[in-house]
Design an enzyme around this catalytic site. Structure first.
Site, PDB file in Angstrom:
ATOM      1  N   ARG A 123     -51.136  53.432 -42.814  1.00 12.54           N
ATOM      2  CA  ARG A 123     -50.353  52.913 -41.686  1.00 12.54           C
ATOM      3  C   ARG A 123     -50.793  53.461 -40.327  1.00 12.54           C
ATOM      4  O   ARG A 123     -50.887  52.701 -39.368  1.00 12.54           O
ATOM      5  CB  ARG A 123     -48.850  53.151 -41.911  1.00 12.54           C
ATOM      6  CG  ARG A 123     -48.321  52.534 -43.213  1.00 12.54           C
ATOM      7  CD  ARG A 123     -46.799  52.502 -43.282  1.00 12.54           C
ATOM      8  NE  ARG A 123     -46.261  51.545 -42.354  1.00 12.54           N
ATOM      9  CZ  ARG A 123     -45.695  51.852 -41.209  1.00 12.54           C
ATOM     10  NH1 ARG A 123     -45.547  53.114 -40.864  1.00 12.54           N
ATOM     11  NH2 ARG A 123     -45.274  50.914 -40.406  1.00 12.54           N
ATOM     12  N   GLY A 137     -36.922  43.284 -43.552  1.00  9.86           N
ATOM     13  CA  GLY A 137     -37.458  43.584 -42.238  1.00  9.86           C
ATOM     14  C   GLY A 137     -36.737  44.629 -41.426  1.00  9.86           C
ATOM     15  O   GLY A 137     -37.272  45.076 -40.406  1.00  9.86           O
ATOM     16  N   CYS A 141     -64.954  59.269 -44.206  1.00  8.96           N
ATOM     17  CA  CYS A 141     -65.973  59.121 -43.174  1.00  8.96           C
ATOM     18  C   CYS A 141     -65.676  57.930 -42.270  1.00  8.96           C
ATOM     19  O   CYS A 141     -66.380  56.920 -42.302  1.00  8.96           O
ATOM     20  CB  CYS A 141     -67.339  58.979 -43.836  1.00  8.96           C
ATOM     21  SG  CYS A 141     -67.662  60.387 -44.883  1.00  8.96           S
ATOM     22  N   GLU A 200     -33.886  40.669 -48.661  1.00 12.26           N
ATOM     23  CA  GLU A 200     -35.121  41.184 -49.299  1.00 12.26           C
ATOM     24  C   GLU A 200     -35.582  42.476 -48.628  1.00 12.26           C
ATOM     25  O   GLU A 200     -36.674  42.536 -48.052  1.00 12.26           O
ATOM     26  CB  GLU A 200     -36.246  40.146 -49.176  1.00 12.26           C
ATOM     27  CG  GLU A 200     -35.957  38.780 -49.741  1.00 12.26           C
ATOM     28  CD  GLU A 200     -37.051  37.758 -49.367  1.00 12.26           C
ATOM     29  OE1 GLU A 200     -37.950  38.073 -48.559  1.00 12.26           O
ATOM     30  OE2 GLU A 200     -36.982  36.641 -49.899  1.00 12.26           O
ATOM     31  N   PRO A 201     -34.783  43.527 -48.657  1.00 11.15           N
ATOM     32  CA  PRO A 201     -35.219  44.754 -47.986  1.00 11.15           C
ATOM     33  C   PRO A 201     -36.312  45.470 -48.766  1.00 11.15           C
ATOM     34  O   PRO A 201     -36.278  45.543 -49.997  1.00 11.15           O
ATOM     35  CB  PRO A 201     -33.944  45.612 -47.971  1.00 11.15           C
ATOM     36  CG  PRO A 201     -33.176  45.163 -49.168  1.00 11.15           C
ATOM     37  CD  PRO A 201     -33.495  43.696 -49.350  1.00 11.15           C
ATOM     38  N   GLY A 202     -37.282  45.996 -48.054  1.00 15.79           N
ATOM     39  CA  GLY A 202     -38.321  46.806 -48.684  1.00 15.79           C
ATOM     40  C   GLY A 202     -38.256  48.208 -48.108  1.00 15.79           C
ATOM     41  O   GLY A 202     -37.663  49.133 -48.656  1.00 15.79           O
ATOM     42  N   TYR A 237     -44.928  51.418 -48.183  1.00 12.15           N
ATOM     43  CA  TYR A 237     -46.251  50.986 -47.726  1.00 12.15           C
ATOM     44  C   TYR A 237     -47.227  52.150 -47.629  1.00 12.15           C
ATOM     45  O   TYR A 237     -48.066  52.204 -46.728  1.00 12.15           O
ATOM     46  CB  TYR A 237     -46.137  50.238 -46.380  1.00 12.15           C
ATOM     47  CG  TYR A 237     -45.190  49.053 -46.459  1.00 12.15           C
ATOM     48  CD1 TYR A 237     -45.531  47.942 -47.228  1.00 12.15           C
ATOM     49  CD2 TYR A 237     -43.956  49.048 -45.818  1.00 12.15           C
ATOM     50  CE1 TYR A 237     -44.662  46.860 -47.336  1.00 12.15           C
ATOM     51  CE2 TYR A 237     -43.084  47.974 -45.918  1.00 12.15           C
ATOM     52  CZ  TYR A 237     -43.452  46.891 -46.670  1.00 12.15           C
ATOM     53  OH  TYR A 237     -42.590  45.826 -46.785  1.00 12.15           O
ATOM     54  N   TYR A 265     -51.951  50.348 -38.149  1.00 13.05           N
ATOM     55  CA  TYR A 265     -50.951  49.860 -37.182  1.00 13.05           C
ATOM     56  C   TYR A 265     -50.692  50.865 -36.061  1.00 13.05           C
ATOM     57  O   TYR A 265     -49.719  50.691 -35.322  1.00 13.05           O
ATOM     58  CB  TYR A 265     -49.596  49.628 -37.871  1.00 13.05           C
ATOM     59  CG  TYR A 265     -49.624  48.878 -39.169  1.00 13.05           C
ATOM     60  CD1 TYR A 265     -49.994  47.537 -39.213  1.00 13.05           C
ATOM     61  CD2 TYR A 265     -49.226  49.496 -40.351  1.00 13.05           C
ATOM     62  CE1 TYR A 265     -49.990  46.847 -40.419  1.00 13.05           C
ATOM     63  CE2 TYR A 265     -49.213  48.805 -41.556  1.00 13.05           C
ATOM     64  CZ  TYR A 265     -49.596  47.491 -41.580  1.00 13.05           C
ATOM     65  OH  TYR A 265     -49.585  46.805 -42.763  1.00 13.05           O
TER      66      TYR A 265
HETATM   67  N1  LLP Z   1     -39.758  39.630 -47.665  1.00 12.70           N
HETATM   68  C1  LLP Z   1     -40.948  39.130 -47.317  1.00 12.70           C
HETATM   69  C2  LLP Z   1     -41.227  37.705 -47.531  1.00 12.70           C
HETATM   70  C3  LLP Z   1     -41.923  39.958 -46.742  1.00 12.70           C
HETATM   71  O1  LLP Z   1     -43.088  39.443 -46.382  1.00 12.70           O
HETATM   72  C4  LLP Z   1     -41.646  41.336 -46.558  1.00 12.70           C
HETATM   73  C5  LLP Z   1     -42.638  42.234 -45.977  1.00 12.70           C
HETATM   74  C6  LLP Z   1     -40.383  41.819 -46.957  1.00 12.70           C
HETATM   75  C7  LLP Z   1     -39.471  40.936 -47.497  1.00 12.70           C
HETATM   76  C8  LLP Z   1     -39.988  43.260 -46.813  1.00 12.70           C
HETATM   77  O2  LLP Z   1     -40.021  43.674 -45.509  1.00 12.70           O
HETATM   78  P1  LLP Z   1     -39.442  45.112 -45.117  1.00 12.70           P
HETATM   79  O3  LLP Z   1     -37.957  45.094 -45.399  1.00 12.70           O
HETATM   80  O4  LLP Z   1     -40.141  46.118 -45.918  1.00 12.70           O
HETATM   81  O5  LLP Z   1     -39.738  45.229 -43.685  1.00 12.70           O
HETATM   82  N2  LLP Z   1     -47.520  47.014 -44.500  1.00 12.70           N
HETATM   83  C9  LLP Z   1     -46.642  46.887 -43.359  1.00 12.70           C
HETATM   84  C10 LLP Z   1     -45.427  46.057 -43.663  1.00 12.70           C
HETATM   85  C11 LLP Z   1     -45.757  44.677 -44.177  1.00 12.70           C
HETATM   86  C12 LLP Z   1     -44.544  43.881 -44.498  1.00 12.70           C
HETATM   87  C13 LLP Z   1     -44.911  42.603 -45.163  1.00 12.70           C
HETATM   88  N3  LLP Z   1     -43.791  41.832 -45.582  1.00 12.70           N
HETATM   89  C14 LLP Z   1     -46.273  48.289 -42.871  1.00 12.70           C
HETATM   90  O6  LLP Z   1     -46.720  49.261 -43.458  1.00 12.70           O
HETATM   91  O7  LLP Z   1     -45.562  48.409 -41.878  1.00 12.70           O
END
Ligand code: LLP
Length: 415
Positions: free
Chosen positions: A312, A239, A342, A273-275, A370, A316
């Site tokens: 995005r 997050g 369209c 859990e970084p994404g 994303y 959002y």
């Molecule tokens: N762990 C869990 C359980 C999650 O649901 C998520 C993201 C992450 C880790 C990774 O989160 P991050 O570090 O990437 O913030 N599509 C949206 C973001 C959706 C995130 C969903 N869960 C966007 O484009 O902003």
């Protein structure tokens, strides 16, 4: 320093001019930097090095095989949310034993695949899911390693669509019900309690809500330990945000300092859990201006990328930087940068000041996370190709889809 920088008059990815990428691979095209991906992972892992810890890259941010492969080589574990993502980890050479499996709606088949692969942990998100998983594991003669994802009821202060830790969200088990669920889990012979899990939202720019949520979860872990329910890991989710425009997200060092402080003296392994943080700024979406449509009150630059490539902004209202690959010296004007789809929601950036001519290349930043993973074939648009730059090399890690592939799985009516 960003791996995307101007050299001479042109934007480069590492040592490669983006115009050369466009020439070789066409547009639209996602371009990733191996150097940036590697640096992002190392910054995260090394900041936590003092603690027993495991970084589990959240595949949903970008699940392309080469990216998963790179993180596996760097020693990452993975956070997955589907059987499809598990298959990607395995195909990319990742180790299922360092996989945590999150998500509110896992199917029997997904549970079976995760148990057969020997994942580190399945994060259960409801009492029903726990019972169901126990039955699936018993049927297979296995014990399912489990964490309960608790909902700490903390407002993360981000966009409502990407807030997950509020009481009214569908995610996790209500904080007040979690201890009872652990007691139930402790009594199920096919369940092995491994840890506890939380994730309050995405693109978080303030550490305070994370601190509050982690503090609540650690308190719960202590209360469980007092009852004899001991956890081997504590997963604080992902997050942490990135800078798209003028946000000031915490640095990996700030985030780690907070976690070091909260985890001091604890025996459990810290899982993160970084994404977005690992991939977001390591990619751009390269697109070409097809037509300029001057007008009042708005002027449009119609480009060859669209909301199907980067959802995005439409979904959002997200702001992504948009820069000319070869900036012109002409007087800039304000454009809405829009795609060919369209829908009026098909925009990539609104009211951007740029000097443009038809045929110019633009790089849309923050497209490592994303973007491809949320892409679609809307309007029957083939998905763009993906290129990884590595020094002065480029590797096409996913080729552009063909039109024929768009309906390869479809058929006409028999009569
Ligand atoms: N762990 C869990 C359980 C999650 O649901 C998520 C993201 C992450 C880790 C990774 O989160 P991050 O570090 O990437 O913030 N599509 C949206 C973001 C959706 C995130 C969903 N869960 C966007 O484009 O902003």
């Amino acid at each position: 320093m960003s791996a995307f920088r101007y050299a001479g008059s042109e934007l480069h990815a590492e040592g490669v001019a983006l115009s050369a990428v466009a020439e070789r691979h066409g547009t639209p095209c996602y371009v990733y930097s191996r150097e940036a991906l590697t640096a992002n992972y190392r910054a995260c892992a090394s900041a936590l090095a003092g603690l027993p810890s495991l970084v589990c890259y959240a595949l949903k941010a970008n699940s392309s095989l080469a990216i998963v492969d790179l993180f596996a080589r760097l020693g990452s574990g993975f956070d997955i949310v589907s059987g499809g993502e598990l298959a990607r980890v395995v195909a990319a050479g990742g180790d299922p034993r360092s996989v945590v499996f999150s998500g509110v709606g896992k199917s029997d088949a997904e549970m079976e695949a995760a148990l057969a692969a020997g994942v580190l942990c399945i994060n259960v998100e409801s009492a029903s899911e726990l019972e169901h998983l126990a039955a699936v594991a018993a049927r297979l003669g296995l014990r399912a390693p489990v964490s309960v994802r608790v909902n700490p009821d903390v407002d993360p202060g981000t966009h409502p669509y990407i807030s997950t830790g509020l009481r009214e969200s569908k995610f996790g088990v209500a904080f007040a019900d979690a201890a009872a669920l652990y007691r139930r889990a402790a009594g199920l012979p096919s369940i092995e309690i491994r840890g506890i899990d939380m994730h309050i939202g995405s693109q978080l720019t303030d550490l305070a809500p994370i601190r509050e949520a982690v503090t609540r979860v650690l308190g719960l872990a202590d209360a469980l330990a007092a009852e004899g329910i001991r956890l081997s890991h504590i997963d604080v989710g992902g997050g942490v945000g990135i800078r798209y425009r003028d946000e000031a997200p915490p640095s990996p060092a700030d985030y780690a300092r907070m976690l070091q402080e909260l985890f001091r003296g604890r025996r459990e392994t810290l899982v993160v859990e970084p994404g977005r943080r690992l991939v977001g700024d390591a990619g751009v979406l390269l697109t070409r201006v097809r037509y300029l449509k001057p007008g009042t009150p708005r002027a449009f630059a119609i480009v060859d990328a669209a909301m199907n490539d980067l959802l995005r902004p439409s979904l959002y209202d997200a702001w992504h930087p948009i820069d000319a690959v070869r900036p012109r010296r002409d007087e800039p004007r304000r454009y809405d940068i829009v795609g060919p789809i369209c829908e009026s929601a098909d925009f990539l950036g609104l009211d951007r000041e740029l000097a443009l001519a038809e045929g110019d290349l633009l790089a849309i930043g923050g497209a490592g996370a994303y973007a491809m993973s949320m892409s679609s074939n809307y309007n029957s648009r083939p998905r763009a190709c993906e290129v990884m730059v590595d020094g002065s090399d480029t590797i096409e890690i996913r080729r552009r889809e063909t039109i024929a592939e768009l309906f390869a799985h479809e058929q006409r009516l028999p009569r």
